[in-house]
Design a protein around this motif. Structure first.
Motif, PDB file in Angstrom:
ATOM      1  N   LEU A 172      57.930  43.676  36.654  1.00 35.66           N
ATOM      2  CA  LEU A 172      56.801  43.531  37.570  1.00 35.66           C
ATOM      3  C   LEU A 172      55.485  43.192  36.880  1.00 35.66           C
ATOM      4  O   LEU A 172      54.806  42.240  37.262  1.00 35.66           O
ATOM      5  CB  LEU A 172      56.633  44.812  38.389  1.00 35.66           C
ATOM      6  N   LEU A 173      55.095  43.980  35.860  1.00 31.88           N
ATOM      7  CA  LEU A 173      53.787  43.808  35.216  1.00 31.88           C
ATOM      8  C   LEU A 173      53.924  43.890  33.713  1.00 31.88           C
ATOM      9  O   LEU A 173      54.630  44.758  33.198  1.00 31.88           O
ATOM     10  CB  LEU A 173      52.804  44.890  35.693  1.00 31.88           C
ATOM     11  N   GLU A 174      53.230  43.011  33.021  1.00 33.71           N
ATOM     12  CA  GLU A 174      53.259  43.027  31.558  1.00 33.71           C
ATOM     13  C   GLU A 174      51.949  42.561  30.947  1.00 33.71           C
ATOM     14  O   GLU A 174      51.493  43.121  29.941  1.00 33.71           O
ATOM     15  CB  GLU A 174      54.402  42.146  31.061  1.00 33.71           C
ATOM     16  N   ARG A 175      51.338  41.539  31.524  1.00 30.09           N
ATOM     17  CA  ARG A 175      50.137  40.947  30.936  1.00 30.09           C
ATOM     18  C   ARG A 175      49.010  41.981  30.813  1.00 30.09           C
ATOM     19  O   ARG A 175      48.636  42.619  31.780  1.00 30.09           O
ATOM     20  CB  ARG A 175      49.668  39.774  31.808  1.00 30.09           C
ATOM     21  N   LEU A 185      49.106  53.824  42.981  1.00 29.81           N
ATOM     22  CA  LEU A 185      48.955  52.823  44.031  1.00 29.81           C
ATOM     23  C   LEU A 185      47.798  53.217  44.927  1.00 29.81           C
ATOM     24  O   LEU A 185      47.641  54.396  45.276  1.00 29.81           O
ATOM     25  CB  LEU A 185      50.227  52.736  44.873  1.00 29.81           C
ATOM     26  N   SER A 186      46.985  52.237  45.327  1.00 31.63           N
ATOM     27  CA  SER A 186      45.931  52.532  46.288  1.00 31.63           C
ATOM     28  C   SER A 186      46.555  52.842  47.639  1.00 31.63           C
ATOM     29  O   SER A 186      47.657  52.392  47.954  1.00 31.63           O
ATOM     30  CB  SER A 186      44.950  51.354  46.392  1.00 31.63           C
ATOM     31  N   HIS A 187      45.860  53.603  48.456  1.00 28.12           N
ATOM     32  CA  HIS A 187      46.405  54.026  49.737  1.00 28.12           C
ATOM     33  C   HIS A 187      46.502  52.880  50.729  1.00 28.12           C
ATOM     34  O   HIS A 187      47.337  52.916  51.649  1.00 28.12           O
ATOM     35  CB  HIS A 187      45.560  55.164  50.305  1.00 28.12           C
ATOM     36  N   ARG A 190      46.835  47.715  48.421  1.00 25.22           N
ATOM     37  CA  ARG A 190      46.316  46.462  47.854  1.00 25.22           C
ATOM     38  C   ARG A 190      46.311  46.445  46.334  1.00 25.22           C
ATOM     39  O   ARG A 190      46.292  45.372  45.727  1.00 25.22           O
ATOM     40  CB  ARG A 190      44.891  46.202  48.360  1.00 25.22           C
ATOM     41  N   TRP A 191      46.308  47.608  45.683  1.00 27.22           N
ATOM     42  CA  TRP A 191      46.067  47.664  44.242  1.00 27.22           C
ATOM     43  C   TRP A 191      47.084  48.547  43.528  1.00 27.22           C
ATOM     44  O   TRP A 191      47.512  49.569  44.051  1.00 27.22           O
ATOM     45  CB  TRP A 191      44.660  48.207  43.960  1.00 27.22           C
ATOM     46  N   ILE A 192      47.421  48.129  42.301  1.00 23.02           N
ATOM     47  CA  ILE A 192      48.185  48.950  41.366  1.00 23.02           C
ATOM     48  C   ILE A 192      47.294  49.186  40.153  1.00 23.02           C
ATOM     49  O   ILE A 192      46.786  48.223  39.558  1.00 23.02           O
ATOM     50  CB  ILE A 192      49.477  48.262  40.904  1.00 23.02           C
ATOM     51  N   MET A 207      48.078  43.544  44.601  1.00 30.95           N
ATOM     52  CA  MET A 207      49.432  43.454  45.118  1.00 30.95           C
ATOM     53  C   MET A 207      49.611  42.165  45.914  1.00 30.95           C
ATOM     54  O   MET A 207      48.824  41.858  46.808  1.00 30.95           O
ATOM     55  CB  MET A 207      49.727  44.654  46.018  1.00 30.95           C
ATOM     56  N   SER A 208      50.621  41.394  45.571  1.00 33.22           N
ATOM     57  CA  SER A 208      50.919  40.165  46.302  1.00 33.22           C
ATOM     58  C   SER A 208      52.380  39.803  46.065  1.00 33.22           C
ATOM     59  O   SER A 208      53.038  40.328  45.165  1.00 33.22           O
ATOM     60  CB  SER A 208      50.024  39.016  45.835  1.00 33.22           C
TER      61      SER A 208
END
Length: 333
Positions: A172-175, A185-187, A190-192, A207-208
């Protein structure tokens, strides 16, 4: 600090748990689970938080100590629902447990996982640390796992209707990540937020559907020391970060859009100097690690090896920041 109420047995269980990592309130706010990393066990506390004339009142009524062949160096944990818990073992894999039906009553129990999650092929779990649960549609649950020493966050989708069988695995995420050590996680979904120990900051990803290992972080919370536990407040307008390299929890203020770079609006002391120095084996240690905000958004809980559990009124951590809006704390890129 809130002087919580607890009997001698509960206090003894807290003293005996050893090195801790993450901790988490259950969705119904009745349980608090603490990762017993060194002794390879889970401590579950029955908790009540009530409003008092001088601030929140915290009572720890009882406890249960849980062990399992599927519990080893427990680093991360998160509740899927009030009685189901996902645990990340730093030296192994992720396991999903159903908590015993009985209320915590000072017992030690051995339990078995209802499912083990390993990942597959290029998405195998490696040194799993902190974990966040994201509820999806049609019985699906996403487990977002920090793989500490491969500098990667993976996503594993399990289906509760299929006994939590894994249906997909994703890098999912690395950069931008160097030892991801905490995740939230935002409630509003929208955001991690991911603590990046090696870069000494917290990366924020929007988040997309296109989110992937090459996605650049949209925001960076700077001057975080050696960040570990990270949490959004219930309105997503503040982020709290536990700094394992200091005595502090850092508070970042925003308007719900976490793009750009930001510095702490305030840093609140959560450890006395003597306690901090006892755990100061290196510049990266001694401070708070696990951090969570209770479901009423009134109490902050923190943990580390030298101070197994401490509670603070969220208002005292803010120290007036909640009324400052941005007050220069978030500088948008």
């Amino acid at each position: 600090m809130i002087a919580f109420k607890a009997n001698a047995a509960v206090r003894a269980a807290l003293s005996a748990i050893g090195r801790t990592e993450d901790l988490r309130f259950s969705p119904d706010n009745r349980l608090l689970a603490i990762a017993g990393y060194a002794r390879k066990r889970l401590l579950v506390l029955r908790i009540d938080i009530e409003a008092g004339s001088d601030g929140p009142v915290v009572t720890l009524h009882d406890f249960m100590e849980l062990t399992s062949d599927d519990m080893s160096e427990i680093h991360g944990l998160d509740f899927i629902d009030d009685r189901t818990l996902a645990i990340a073992n730093r030296d192994g894999l992720v396991a999903i447990f159903s908590l015993p039906r009985e209320e915590p009553a000072g017992q030690s129990l051995e339990i078995s996982a209802i499912r083990r999650v390993k990942g597959r092929r290029l998405c195998k779990l490696n040194s799993p640390g902190s974990i966040a649960v994201k509820r999806e549609s049609r019985g699906r649950v996403s487990l977002l796992v920090c793989n500490n020493y491969t500098h990667l966050v993976t996503r594993h989708v399990v289906n509760r209707w299929l006994g939590y069988r894994t249906t997909s695995n994703q890098r999912l995420l690395e950069r931008g990540l160097d030892i991801p050590d905490g995740i939230a996680l935002s409630h509003d979904g929208r955001w991690i937020a991911v603590s990046s120990h090696g870069t000494q900051d917290v990366k924020l990803y929007c988040m997309s559907a296109s989110l992937g290992p090459g996605t650049e972080p949209a925001g960076v919370l700077q001057h975080a020391g050696y960040p570990h536990g990270v949490r959004f407040t219930s309105d997503d307008r503040h982020i709290l970060v536990a700094d394992a390299g200091s005595r502090m929890v850092h508070v970042y203020a925003g308007d719900g859009d976490w793009s750009g770079h930001g510095a702490p609006a305030r840093s609140a002391t959560v450890l006395d100097e003597e306690t901090f120095l006892r755990g100061r084996a290196s510049p990266e240690e001694g401070g708070p690690k696990g951090l969570d905000i209770d479901r009423s958004n009134s109490v902050v809980a923190v943990t580390c090896e030298e101070q197994t559990l401490a509670f603070f009124a969220l208002s005292s951590i803010f120290g007036g920041v909640e009324n400052c809006r941005q007050s220069g704390a978030i500088a948008l890129a």
